[in-house]
Write a protein that holds these residues in place. Structure first.
Motif, PDB file in Angstrom:
ATOM      1  N   UNK A 189       4.483   5.510  -5.356  1.00  0.00           N
ATOM      2  CA  UNK A 189       4.941   5.734  -6.404  1.00  0.00           C
ATOM      3  C   UNK A 189       3.805   5.618  -7.455  1.00  0.00           C
ATOM      4  N   UNK A 190       2.531   5.116  -7.200  1.00  0.00           N
ATOM      5  CA  UNK A 190       1.401   5.531  -8.665  1.00  0.00           C
ATOM      6  C   UNK A 190       1.117   6.576  -8.200  1.00  0.00           C
ATOM      7  N   UNK A 245       1.030  -1.015  -0.016  1.00  0.00           N
ATOM      8  CA  UNK A 245       0.070  -0.031   0.167  1.00  0.00           C
ATOM      9  C   UNK A 245       0.370   1.196   0.396  1.00  0.00           C
ATOM     10  N   UNK A 255       3.719   1.746  -1.050  1.00  0.00           N
ATOM     11  CA  UNK A 255       4.712   2.051  -2.765  1.00  0.00           C
ATOM     12  C   UNK A 255       3.898   2.149  -3.347  1.00  0.00           C
ATOM     13  N   UNK A 256       2.067   1.916  -3.297  1.00  0.00           N
ATOM     14  CA  UNK A 256       1.507   2.098  -4.380  1.00  0.00           C
ATOM     15  C   UNK A 256       1.395   3.832  -3.976  1.00  0.00           C
TER      16      UNK A 256
END
Ligand code: SF4
Lengths: 164, 558
Positions: free
Chosen positions: A97-98, A91, A93-94
């Motif tokens: 990064x996204x 979660x 990194x999401x």
């Protein structure tokens, strides 16, 4: 006793954020409240002041459903029901990064010092730790490794693009 | 073979230091048992029935003679003088002392070995084909890709606390000696119409309680996208794999629940975020990885026939042609380079637990590797060792050396080349012992003429449903079961590893340990009675089904 640490292992004093429990039913009073996702979703749009408001996700919740609001929250929490539940790593990194989230991303719940290094790499910026160990020296958990192979939230280029 | 640079070395040293600190805090009572548990598991350390067990990775099965000598030294110094090769190209120490584990890891680091992620709910050692780089049926050598994936998976920050363990295998051959169809992710190297390297990607295969053959979720993944695609699969699994029931937590359950099509679509969607990003492989990195696996300096040979070495050797070969020829038949494999071959050292002589090696044997293997095979060996999924690059004219000399050291049992691929997990003698999860079953079978079937006549048959033994002995994919599978505190053995028939893998079917009610050899004998007899020319066991069994075997075995009781 709980300790709040930053990415370098320094103790953060006077943190303003108050995390409200999952079954919180309102009303929201005061500033610096970090609300459970469900409560926020159930609230009327505009009913809660956007100022100084944060949201926290449980490990099985999906930040995607509120993607357009993420950037507006200065503090986002991710809850670890147990330290063995690794969903929070994804979660984080999401969100970083996204969704290119720039605010404070906080790990709380059951996390252990030996996870701090990985948590940092996944993009968390603050850590609420239950400190049971007497000899606990936070700094030593953050710089265990000077080499990482993979791309991650704190290091976009994988080692193979940096090898010299 | 891959050679560490200063980055790889630094990481390993830092890992050893980290584990030393973790172990010391635990021993000092500052780190709770349940919090130390996953940390030690991620370094390969189990606490077994009798003692700690340390599992050491042998990435894609390759070992150098220097590494073999180090392993010998470690088993002698820190253990009881023997170690155990597993079915996943790892090696295990059964009696290390917890307080000495950091020292063992430091010694391993000296020869570029480690135990990182060899157990625990994380990405495990990457396995491959024991004939990688030397077999003629290969699209491409899988080892550079294994190394790329090894580095990607090592201390991956996002995937250290997955729902369950996660195993990846890579093969370059249709024969699938890496068992990619029964891995969480199986990667098969293929070429597209333009001759470019890519992967067919399978997910959700596995043995264990719910054996499943993996589903193809991508027919052709261009090789540069390997890591971003793996990240996407792992992220979907990490987020949505079940965590409420450890028996339903493997990726195969998720793939089945969603269907492979839906799973593939979710991965595809996730992948779009990272595709073409910085984790996309570069041509330089691929070339760098490949450079470590270039062919050794083979001598040009005009395809000499075996046994045509020195005249002295020839005369001995004439004296003992049967034993030598038999060994050649069973234990020597074709090599893609004319004049060379791959040679199995059998670790399955009668009376030794399959896969067990002593410190001295490890050193002998190192010596043989130096003398005959460019100082490198491969560890196989069947718990044997392969000398990968032996000159044909050295075969006779090698046979004599191997025979003198007890490695020349000509039983590769035969019944006594069994796969067997550690079972109840060592493993705390076991329902039943497995090593004594293997030993009883070795004793019952130690007549080489008989074994030779029976031909290829795989017999795999697991001490419980976790299936470490891969009983589902044995032509004959033996599974230890527990009924009211008593140990029984269930027999399965018809499993097959390799390309077109198949899962076995249960024969019928279980047996006591002492009945197992007799039952196996009847199974083999049924095969002999029914086989037609040139049929191997599995062919006959597939043709006649399971009924004739049942009849023969359960006839009396009925
Ligand atoms: S199959 Fe069962 S008994 Fe055998 S090693 Fe695996 S867990 Fe242990």
């Amino acid at each position: 006793m709980q300790k709040l640490l930053d990415k370098t292992g320094q103790l953060i004093e006077n943190d303003p954020w108050i995390f409200l429990p999952k079954d919180f039913g309102g009303p929201v009073t005061g500033a610096h409240q970090v609300l459970p996702l469900q409560f926020w979703q159930a609230s009327e749009p505009g009913a809660i002041s956007r100022d100084a408001l944060g949201i926290w996700f449980d490990s099985d919740e999906e930040p995607e459903v509120v993607a357009e609001y993420l950037a507006s929250w200065p503090c986002i929490g991710i809850h670890f029901p147990t330290f063995m539940d690794g969903r929070g790593f994804s979660l984080a990194r999401l969100i970083r990064e996204q969704h290119n989230y720039q605010g404070d991303l906080r790990a709380f719940g059951h996390i252990i010092p030996d996870q701090l290094f990985f948590l940092t790499r996944c993009g968390f910026s603050t850590f609420l730790l239950n400190d049971s160990s007497q000899s606990f020296e936070p700094e030593m958990y953050f710089d265990n490794f000077s080499v990482n192979y993979q791309t991650s939230a704190d290091q976009a280029e994988p080692l193979f693009r940096r090898r010299a | 073979m891959y050679i560490y640079d200063h980055y790889d070395k630094t990481l390993l040293e830092e890992r050893v230091a980290q584990f030393r600190r973790q172990t010391e805090s635990y021993l000092a009572g500052e780190l709770a048992e349940d919090e130390f548990l996953p940390l030690r598991l991620q370094n390969g350390l189990y606490i077994q029935r009798l003692a700690p067990m340390l599992r050491i990775n042998i990435p894609y099965g390759m070992l150098s003679s220097a590494q073999l000598r180090k392993l010998a030294h470690i088993t002698r110094t820190y253990d009881k003088g023997y170690a155990h090769f597993t079915t996943r190209q790892n090696i295990q120490l059964n009696w290390p002392r917890l307080e000495e584990i950091p020292d063992i890891l430091a010694e391993l680091a000296e020869v570029e070995m480690h135990a990182i992620q060899s157990s625990g709910n994380c990405i495990r050692n990457i396995t491959s084909d024991e004939f990688a780089g030397i077999s003629a049926d290969e699209t491409e050598d899988p080892r550079p890709w294994c190394e790329i994936v090894r580095q990607w998976s090592t201390l991956h920050p996002e995937f250290a606390f997955l729902p369950r363990k996660f195993k990846i295998a890579i093969t370059g051959s249709d024969d699938d000696r890496a068992a990619t169809q029964v891995h969480d992710i199986g990667l098969q190297l293929i070429k597209n119409g333009a001759g470019e390297t890519g992967f067919k990607v399978l997910v959700g295969g596995g043995l264990g309680r719910t054996p499943v053959i993996g589903s193809v979720i991508k027919e052709y993944l261009p090789a540069v996208h390997l890591l971003t695609y793996l990240d996407a699969i792992l992220r979907i699994y990490n987020r949505y794999g079940r965590r409420d029931n450890k028996y339903k937590a493997r990726i195969k359950i998720l793939v089945k629940a969603w269907t492979p099509e839906v799973f593939a679509q979710r991965v595809e969607d996730e992948w779009q975020h990272a595709k073409d990003g910085p984790a996309t492989l570069t041509e330089q990195e691929i070339a760098r990885a490949r450079s470590f696996f270039s062919a050794p300096d083979y001598l040009p040979r005009p395809g000499l026939t075996v046994g045509s070495g020195t005249s002295a050797d020839q005369s001995i070969a004439e004296v003992l042609p049967v034993a030598f020829n038999r060994w050649q038949d069973r234990n020597v494999r074709q090599h893609k380079i004319a004049g060379y071959c791959g040679v199995f050292l059998s670790l399955k002589p009668t009376g030794v637990a399959p896969g067990d090696v002593t410190d001295q044997q490890l050193e002998t293997i190192a010596d043989l590797a130096d003398r005959y095979s460019f100082g490198e060996v491969r560890v196989t999924h069947q718990q044997n060792v392969v000398l990968s690059d032996v000159r044909q004219e050295d075969l006779f000399a090698l046979w004599k050396d191997a025979k003198a050291m007890g490695f020349a049992t000509p039983n590769i691929g035969t019944l006594t080349d069994m796969i067997c997990c550690p079972g109840g003698d060592f493993c705390s999860l076991a329902n039943a012992k497995s090593i004594p079953i293997a030993e009883a079978l070795q004793r019952r079937f130690d007549d080489m003429d008989y074994l030779y006549d029976i031909g290829d048959v795989s017999l795999n033994i697991s001490g419980c449903m976790n299936a470490c002995g891969h009983h589902h994919v044995g032509n004959i599978g033996v599974l230890g079961v527990d009924k009211k505190g008593l140990e029984f053995y269930q027999i399965q028939l018809g499993g097959k590893a390799g390309g077109n893998a198949a899962l076995g079917n249960v024969l019928g009610p279980s047996f006591f340990a002492n009945e197992v050899p007799g039952v196996i004998e009847k199974i083999l007899q049924t095969y002999v009675d029914h086989r037609i020319d040139g049929e191997q066991f599995i062919d006959t069994q597939k043709r006649i089904g399971i009924a004739p075997f049942k009849e023969c075995i359960y006839a009396k009781a009925a």
